[in-house]
Design an enzyme around this catalytic site. Sequence first.
Site, short mmCIF file in Angstrom:
data_model
loop_
_atom_site.label_atom_id
_atom_site.label_comp_id
_atom_site.label_asym_id
_atom_site.label_seq_id
_atom_site.Cartn_x
_atom_site.Cartn_y
_atom_site.Cartn_z
NE ARG A 190 9.54 71.73 -33.47
CZ ARG A 190 10.19 72.06 -32.36
NH1 ARG A 190 10.56 73.29 -32.16
NH2 ARG A 190 10.48 71.16 -31.47
CD GLU A 199 11.85 76.07 -33.99
OE1 GLU A 199 12.81 76.02 -33.22
OE2 GLU A 199 11.24 75.05 -34.39
CB SER A 259 -0.55 89.49 -51.88
OG SER A 259 -1.94 89.44 -51.61
#
Length: 146
Positions: free
Chosen positions: A87, A90, A113
Amino acid sequence: MDKLEMRHTLLAAKARKKMSWDDIATAVNMSPVWVASACYGMNSASHEVAHKLCDVLGVEAEAAEALQAFPTKAWDEAIPQDPFIYRLYEVVGVYGETLKDVVQEKFGDGIMSAIDFTMEVDKVEDPKGDRVLLTLSGKFLPYKSW
């Protein structure tokens, strides 16, 4: 001891002692996310923190030396199968370009960063189902022209 053996040693000690990342982090005066990352082999610890961590977990000093070694920050580039990690993958796949665009509109051409960086994980209670709050805070690094 290499980073992989260190990882197995530290995670086994954490489980044996039944300690949370919060418990360990409090004992070594560091962030729980950073401590977990160091134990997984993705960050290096100072001499002092490495030895404190090993004392807290009751492991040999050999693990402290591995904790101090500079890591190679590499991971399996295959699509993750663990649902939680998938997830997150995703989220970056779906929102990555959007986030990049919004950040660059606000800051200019550059990156966030992951070196000058902190991350917090919080639980937000909600009657419809508790929420996971991830706070990522990285220094903005503009690209330079020369």
